[in-house]
Design a protein around this motif. Structure first.
Motif, PDB file in Angstrom:
ATOM      1  N   UNK A  34     -15.752 -29.190  -6.953  1.00 41.09           N
ATOM      2  CA  UNK A  34     -15.099 -27.951  -6.531  1.00 41.09           C
ATOM      3  C   UNK A  34     -15.521 -26.774  -7.410  1.00 41.09           C
ATOM      4  N   UNK A  35     -15.666 -27.025  -8.701  1.00 40.81           N
ATOM      5  CA  UNK A  35     -16.119 -25.968  -9.617  1.00 40.81           C
ATOM      6  C   UNK A  35     -17.517 -25.501  -9.213  1.00 40.81           C
ATOM      7  N   UNK A  36     -18.404 -26.442  -8.931  1.00 38.98           N
ATOM      8  CA  UNK A  36     -19.774 -26.090  -8.526  1.00 38.98           C
ATOM      9  C   UNK A  36     -19.800 -25.381  -7.170  1.00 38.98           C
ATOM     10  N   UNK A  37     -18.898 -25.773  -6.274  1.00 37.21           N
ATOM     11  CA  UNK A  37     -18.826 -25.093  -4.977  1.00 37.21           C
ATOM     12  C   UNK A  37     -18.319 -23.660  -5.146  1.00 37.21           C
ATOM     13  N   UNK A  38     -17.341 -23.473  -6.026  1.00 42.33           N
ATOM     14  CA  UNK A  38     -16.770 -22.139  -6.250  1.00 42.33           C
ATOM     15  C   UNK A  38     -17.736 -21.236  -7.004  1.00 42.33           C
ATOM     16  N   UNK A  39     -18.530 -21.820  -7.913  1.00 38.43           N
ATOM     17  CA  UNK A  39     -19.466 -21.042  -8.720  1.00 38.43           C
ATOM     18  C   UNK A  39     -20.768 -21.823  -8.897  1.00 38.43           C
ATOM     19  N   UNK A  55     -18.667 -23.274 -17.871  1.00 36.10           N
ATOM     20  CA  UNK A  55     -18.732 -21.892 -18.340  1.00 36.10           C
ATOM     21  C   UNK A  55     -19.548 -21.010 -17.404  1.00 36.10           C
ATOM     22  N   UNK A  56     -19.235 -19.739 -17.444  1.00 32.38           N
ATOM     23  CA  UNK A  56     -20.011 -18.681 -16.797  1.00 32.38           C
ATOM     24  C   UNK A  56     -19.574 -17.389 -17.476  1.00 32.38           C
ATOM     25  N   UNK A  57     -20.413 -16.846 -18.351  1.00 32.67           N
ATOM     26  CA  UNK A  57     -20.085 -15.667 -19.167  1.00 32.67           C
ATOM     27  C   UNK A  57     -18.862 -15.942 -20.033  1.00 32.67           C
ATOM     28  N   UNK A  58     -18.723 -17.177 -20.468  1.00 30.06           N
ATOM     29  CA  UNK A  58     -17.568 -17.619 -21.249  1.00 30.06           C
ATOM     30  C   UNK A  58     -16.984 -18.861 -20.592  1.00 30.06           C
ATOM     31  N   UNK A  59     -16.078 -19.518 -21.278  1.00 30.65           N
ATOM     32  CA  UNK A  59     -15.498 -20.746 -20.737  1.00 30.65           C
ATOM     33  C   UNK A  59     -14.609 -20.435 -19.531  1.00 30.65           C
ATOM     34  N   UNK A  60     -14.824 -21.182 -18.455  1.00 28.02           N
ATOM     35  CA  UNK A  60     -13.938 -21.119 -17.296  1.00 28.02           C
ATOM     36  C   UNK A  60     -12.795 -22.099 -17.543  1.00 28.02           C
ATOM     37  N   UNK A  61     -13.165 -23.381 -17.694  1.00 25.50           N
ATOM     38  CA  UNK A  61     -12.142 -24.398 -17.916  1.00 25.50           C
ATOM     39  C   UNK A  61     -12.756 -25.648 -18.534  1.00 25.50           C
ATOM     40  N   UNK A  62     -11.864 -26.528 -18.996  1.00 29.13           N
ATOM     41  CA  UNK A  62     -12.259 -27.828 -19.515  1.00 29.13           C
ATOM     42  C   UNK A  62     -11.670 -28.894 -18.594  1.00 29.13           C
ATOM     43  N   UNK A 115      -8.962 -19.826  -7.902  1.00 33.18           N
ATOM     44  CA  UNK A 115      -8.650 -19.685  -9.333  1.00 33.18           C
ATOM     45  C   UNK A 115      -9.932 -19.712 -10.164  1.00 33.18           C
ATOM     46  N   UNK A 116     -10.855 -20.591  -9.816  1.00 36.82           N
ATOM     47  CA  UNK A 116     -12.139 -20.685 -10.521  1.00 36.82           C
ATOM     48  C   UNK A 116     -12.923 -19.384 -10.353  1.00 36.82           C
ATOM     49  N   UNK A 117     -12.967 -18.874  -9.126  1.00 37.13           N
ATOM     50  CA  UNK A 117     -13.669 -17.606  -8.879  1.00 37.13           C
ATOM     51  C   UNK A 117     -13.028 -16.464  -9.655  1.00 37.13           C
ATOM     52  N   UNK A 118     -11.710 -16.462  -9.733  1.00 42.91           N
ATOM     53  CA  UNK A 118     -11.004 -15.413 -10.491  1.00 42.91           C
ATOM     54  C   UNK A 118     -11.316 -15.530 -11.983  1.00 42.91           C
ATOM     55  N   UNK A 119     -11.423 -16.754 -12.486  1.00 44.45           N
ATOM     56  CA  UNK A 119     -11.750 -16.965 -13.904  1.00 44.45           C
ATOM     57  C   UNK A 119     -13.158 -16.463 -14.206  1.00 44.45           C
TER      58      UNK A 119
END
Length: 133
Positions: A34-39, A55-62, A115-119
Protein backbone atom coordinates in the motif's frame (compact mmCIF):
# COMPACT_ATOMS: atom_id res chain seq x y z
CA UNK A 1 19.59 -13.94 0.50
CA UNK A 2 23.06 -12.42 0.60
CA UNK A 3 24.91 -11.85 3.84
CA UNK A 4 22.97 -9.37 5.98
CA UNK A 5 25.85 -6.90 5.83
CA UNK A 6 25.59 -6.84 2.03
CA UNK A 7 21.79 -6.98 1.79
CA UNK A 8 19.78 -4.00 0.59
CA UNK A 9 17.08 -2.55 2.86
CA UNK A 10 14.46 -4.05 0.52
CA UNK A 11 16.09 -7.49 0.86
CA UNK A 12 16.14 -7.13 4.64
CA UNK A 13 12.44 -6.23 4.67
CA UNK A 14 11.74 -9.25 2.43
CA UNK A 15 13.65 -11.34 4.96
CA UNK A 16 11.67 -9.97 7.91
CA UNK A 17 8.37 -10.73 6.16
CA UNK A 18 9.54 -14.28 5.39
CA UNK A 19 10.90 -14.98 8.87
CA UNK A 20 7.67 -13.87 10.55
CA UNK A 21 5.77 -16.49 8.52
CA UNK A 22 2.41 -15.61 10.08
CA UNK A 23 -0.30 -12.91 10.02
CA UNK A 24 2.29 -10.29 11.03
CA UNK A 25 4.39 -11.01 7.93
CA UNK A 26 1.28 -10.92 5.75
CA UNK A 27 0.23 -7.61 7.34
CA UNK A 28 3.69 -6.07 6.94
CA UNK A 29 3.74 -7.17 3.29
CA UNK A 30 0.26 -5.66 2.74
CA UNK A 31 1.27 -2.36 4.36
CA UNK A 32 4.43 -2.27 2.26
CA UNK A 33 2.42 -2.80 -0.93
CA UNK A 34 0.00 0.00 0.00
CA UNK A 35 2.88 2.37 0.76
CA UNK A 36 4.39 1.69 -2.68
CA UNK A 37 1.00 2.14 -4.34
CA UNK A 38 0.46 5.47 -2.55
CA UNK A 39 4.00 6.70 -3.28
CA UNK A 40 5.84 4.95 -6.11
CA UNK A 41 8.96 7.04 -5.29
CA UNK A 42 9.18 5.81 -1.70
CA UNK A 43 12.62 4.74 -0.46
CA UNK A 44 12.95 1.68 1.75
CA UNK A 45 15.42 1.83 4.61
CA UNK A 46 16.47 -0.46 7.46
CA UNK A 47 17.24 1.39 10.68
CA UNK A 48 17.67 0.95 14.40
CA UNK A 49 18.84 -2.66 14.22
CA UNK A 50 15.98 -4.04 12.24
CA UNK A 51 13.11 -1.63 11.69
CA UNK A 52 11.68 -1.24 8.19
CA UNK A 53 11.41 2.48 7.35
CA UNK A 54 9.74 4.14 4.37
CA UNK A 55 10.95 7.61 3.41
CA UNK A 56 10.37 10.35 0.87
CA UNK A 57 12.02 13.71 1.70
CA UNK A 58 12.14 12.42 5.28
CA UNK A 59 10.63 9.48 7.14
CA UNK A 60 7.03 8.68 6.26
CA UNK A 61 6.57 5.76 8.64
CA UNK A 62 8.11 2.67 10.19
CA UNK A 63 6.74 -0.87 10.28
CA UNK A 64 7.49 -2.57 13.57
CA UNK A 65 6.28 -6.05 14.42
CA UNK A 66 5.40 -7.20 17.92
CA UNK A 67 3.72 -10.33 19.26
CA UNK A 68 0.19 -8.89 19.15
CA UNK A 69 0.43 -5.99 16.67
CA UNK A 70 2.05 -4.64 13.56
CA UNK A 71 2.70 -0.97 14.35
CA UNK A 72 2.95 1.71 11.68
CA UNK A 73 4.48 4.77 13.29
CA UNK A 74 4.20 8.00 11.28
CA UNK A 75 7.13 10.31 12.04
CA UNK A 76 5.03 13.48 11.73
CA UNK A 77 1.66 11.87 12.46
CA UNK A 78 0.52 14.55 14.91
CA UNK A 79 0.64 17.07 12.05
CA UNK A 80 -1.54 14.95 9.72
CA UNK A 81 -5.30 15.08 9.36
CA UNK A 82 -6.79 11.68 10.13
CA UNK A 83 -10.47 11.88 9.13
CA UNK A 84 -10.83 8.06 9.12
CA UNK A 85 -9.41 7.89 12.68
CA UNK A 86 -6.75 5.35 11.72
CA UNK A 87 -4.34 6.49 14.44
CA UNK A 88 -5.01 4.40 17.55
CA UNK A 89 -1.66 4.42 19.33
CA UNK A 90 1.03 6.89 20.49
CA UNK A 91 -1.66 9.56 20.61
CA UNK A 92 -0.19 11.49 23.53
CA UNK A 93 2.98 12.77 21.86
CA UNK A 94 3.48 16.04 20.02
CA UNK A 95 5.08 14.53 16.93
CA UNK A 96 4.48 10.84 16.14
CA UNK A 97 1.25 8.90 15.78
CA UNK A 98 0.85 5.17 15.22
CA UNK A 99 -1.60 2.63 13.89
CA UNK A 100 -1.64 -0.72 15.70
CA UNK A 101 -3.00 -3.47 13.46
CA UNK A 102 -4.04 -6.66 15.23
CA UNK A 103 -4.56 -10.13 13.80
CA UNK A 104 -7.71 -10.31 11.71
CA UNK A 105 -8.24 -6.54 11.52
CA UNK A 106 -9.13 -5.15 8.10
CA UNK A 107 -7.00 -2.28 6.81
CA UNK A 108 -8.91 0.70 5.40
CA UNK A 109 -6.71 0.81 2.31
CA UNK A 110 -8.13 4.00 0.83
CA UNK A 111 -7.74 5.93 4.10
CA UNK A 112 -4.24 4.52 4.70
CA UNK A 113 -3.08 5.54 1.21
CA UNK A 114 -4.49 9.03 1.79
CA UNK A 115 -2.55 9.25 5.07
CA UNK A 116 0.66 8.11 3.35
CA UNK A 117 0.18 10.69 0.58
CA UNK A 118 -0.45 13.39 3.19
CA UNK A 119 2.75 12.39 5.03
CA UNK A 120 4.75 12.64 1.78
CA UNK A 121 3.19 16.04 1.02
CA UNK A 122 4.10 17.28 4.51
CA UNK A 123 7.68 16.02 4.08
CA UNK A 124 7.94 17.78 0.71
CA UNK A 125 6.61 20.97 2.25
CA UNK A 126 8.98 20.80 5.23
CA UNK A 127 11.91 18.53 4.27
CA UNK A 128 13.86 16.88 7.05
CA UNK A 129 16.90 18.83 8.14
CA UNK A 130 20.15 17.06 7.47
CA UNK A 131 22.34 16.66 10.51
CA UNK A 132 25.81 18.09 10.47
CA UNK A 133 28.62 15.72 11.32
Amino acid sequence: MADKADASPSDLIDGRIAELNDWRGETLARIRKLIHEADPEVVEEWKWRGVPVWSHAGIICTGETYKAVVKMTFAKGASLDDPAKLFNSSLEGNTRRAIDIREGEKIDEKALKALIKAAVALNMEKPAKTRRA
